[in-house]
Design a protein around this motif. Structure first.
Motif, mmCIF file in Angstrom:
data_model
loop_
_atom_site.group_PDB
_atom_site.id
_atom_site.type_symbol
_atom_site.label_atom_id
_atom_site.label_comp_id
_atom_site.label_asym_id
_atom_site.label_seq_id
_atom_site.Cartn_x
_atom_site.Cartn_y
_atom_site.Cartn_z
ATOM 1 N N ASN A 155 -0.350 -4.117 -8.942
ATOM 2 C CA ASN A 155 -1.728 -3.806 -8.560
ATOM 3 C C ASN A 155 -2.352 -5.083 -8.027
ATOM 4 N N LYS A 194 -1.823 5.600 -7.754
ATOM 5 C CA LYS A 194 -0.914 5.614 -6.599
ATOM 6 C C LYS A 194 0.389 4.896 -6.920
ATOM 7 N N LEU A 195 0.310 3.829 -7.700
ATOM 8 C CA LEU A 195 1.537 3.145 -8.103
ATOM 9 C C LEU A 195 2.421 4.076 -8.931
ATOM 10 N N PHE A 249 -2.359 9.147 0.342
ATOM 11 C CA PHE A 249 -1.026 8.743 -0.142
ATOM 12 C C PHE A 249 0.005 9.417 0.752
ATOM 13 N N THR A 300 2.987 -2.477 -3.653
ATOM 14 C CA THR A 300 1.657 -2.895 -4.066
ATOM 15 C C THR A 300 0.642 -1.792 -3.785
ATOM 16 N N SER A 301 -0.422 -1.796 -4.562
ATOM 17 C CA SER A 301 -1.560 -0.897 -4.333
ATOM 18 C C SER A 301 -2.709 -1.400 -5.187
ATOM 19 N N SER A 302 -3.926 -0.998 -4.853
ATOM 20 C CA SER A 302 -5.075 -1.293 -5.707
ATOM 21 C C SER A 302 -5.306 -0.181 -6.726
ATOM 22 N N SER A 303 -4.490 0.880 -6.671
ATOM 23 C CA SER A 303 -4.670 2.053 -7.525
ATOM 24 C C SER A 303 -3.465 2.236 -8.439
ATOM 25 N N GLY A 321 0.803 -1.210 0.000
ATOM 26 C CA GLY A 321 0.000 0.000 0.000
ATOM 27 C C GLY A 321 0.836 1.260 0.000
ATOM 28 N N THR A 322 0.144 2.393 0.174
ATOM 29 C CA THR A 322 0.806 3.694 0.046
ATOM 30 C C THR A 322 0.466 4.615 1.215
#
Length: 337
Positions: free
Chosen positions: A213, A199-200, A330, A193-196, A171-172
């Protein structure tokens, strides 16, 4: 002076109130600090909701562990600080250095300790650190919990991160972004890692080149291990029960998982998979004054600037809480005084 309070028995953000209070006076061994900035951590979401450790607070409590400011007065017998010094509170008020111990507390921002979200605060001399010279008050306020946690996870264990090793951050949020910055400065390869995807890309702008992701790649632990050539050397595990199984899949032979997270509460927490790789889990609960001092020296040496997502005015602290809990976060959320 003004201060924010989490009211006794609080169970919602509606129980956070801005009130007037008498300005404190430092006693022997104590320091009076004019607070200039504070930052929020996930812990600070739990306390006013009555979900932190022992449950609801048993007294009116000034929230937030993370704050920085200027010394304005010192009590008798204080030798380490003087008016004009730029300082931050230490998360644990009685942990000078060395291994964790049962007498390290109290921790700022939860009973019985006061917190930093007030115009003036009195703290013991032993519960303060000088901030990194290169940072503003707003940036320095990002470090007492999230920064020291990230530093402890990567640099204070039996195997500190070395150049060329791999680090996985999840995550971030504040800990993960700061861990990525520390690892990159140490010469490590960072996988995030991130779901966005947005943000990556922000992580890429910080220098992180390997991005996953986890919505698109549900088996992200194995994917991270493959990116690292077979396994991750250091996993900064902020997710908790819901992500630990994937972190175990990611960690390499003789690697280490720094266990921090409580963001998810349900999932497979069996450590059995570590046995086959000779890997380990090390529990992280922030860190000591000594760790904070070493972190600040590292930040000055490597010109690291904590990532501040948004800054809110003191009177708008409730909006800071709401934004910090949102999907848009973030890095760190700061309240300036």
């Amino acid at each position: 002076m003004q201060q924010w309070l989490v009211r006794k028995g609080a169970t919602s953000l509606d129980d956070l109130q801005l009130v007037e209070a008498a300005q404190p006076v430092p006693g022997p061994g104590e320091v009076l600090v004019r607070v200039r900035a504070c930052s929020l951590n996930f812990r600070d979401q739990l306390i006013p909701l009555g979900r932190y450790m022992g449950g609801t607070v048993d007294r009116d409590t000034v929230p937030l562990s993370d704050g920085a400011g200027e010394v304005v007065a010192v009590g008798a017998d204080v030798a380490g600080f003087a008016p004009g010094d730029r300082v931050a509170g230490a998360f644990f008020q009685n942990w000078s250095d060395g291994p964790a111990h049962p007498g390290a507390g109290p921790a700022l921002g939860a009973p019985p300790a006061t917190g930093m979200l007030q115009e003036f605060v009195v703290l013991p001399e032993t519960g303060l650190v000088r901030v990194a010279q290169s940072l503003s008050y707003e940036e320095a306020a990002c470090l007492p919990c999230a920064g020291v946690t990230a530093w402890n996870a990567l640099m204070e264990g039996p195997r500190p991160v070395r150049a060329g090793e791999s680090v996985l951050v999840l995550g971030t949020g504040g800990v993960s972004v700061l861990a990525a910055q520390i690892a990159l400065a140490a010469g490590a390869r960072v996988i995030a890692t991130s779901s966005s995807d947005d943000k990556l890309e922000r992580m890429r702008a910080l220098g992180v080149t390997d991005l996953i992701n986890y919505r698109s790649v549900p088996d992200w632990g194995s994917a991270a291990a493959q990116l690292a050539g077979g396994g991750i050397d250091h996993v900064v595990e902020v997710g908790g029960a819901g992500t630990l199984a994937q972190s175990i899949a990611a960690v390499g032979f003789a690697g280490e998982i720094a266990l921090i997270g409580v963001l998810t509460r349900e999932g497979d927490t069996s450590p059995h998979g570590l046995m086959f790789k000779g890997a380990s889990i090390r529990g992280i609960f922030v860190g000591s004054v000594g760790m904070a001092n070493r972190l600040n020296a590292f930040i000055d040496t490597h010109a690291i600037r904590p990532v501040i997502d948004r800054t809110f005015a003191f009177a708008d602290a409730l909006e800071a809480w709401r934004y910090q809990a949102s999907a848009g976060l973030f890095g760190k959320v700061v309240i300036a005084l």
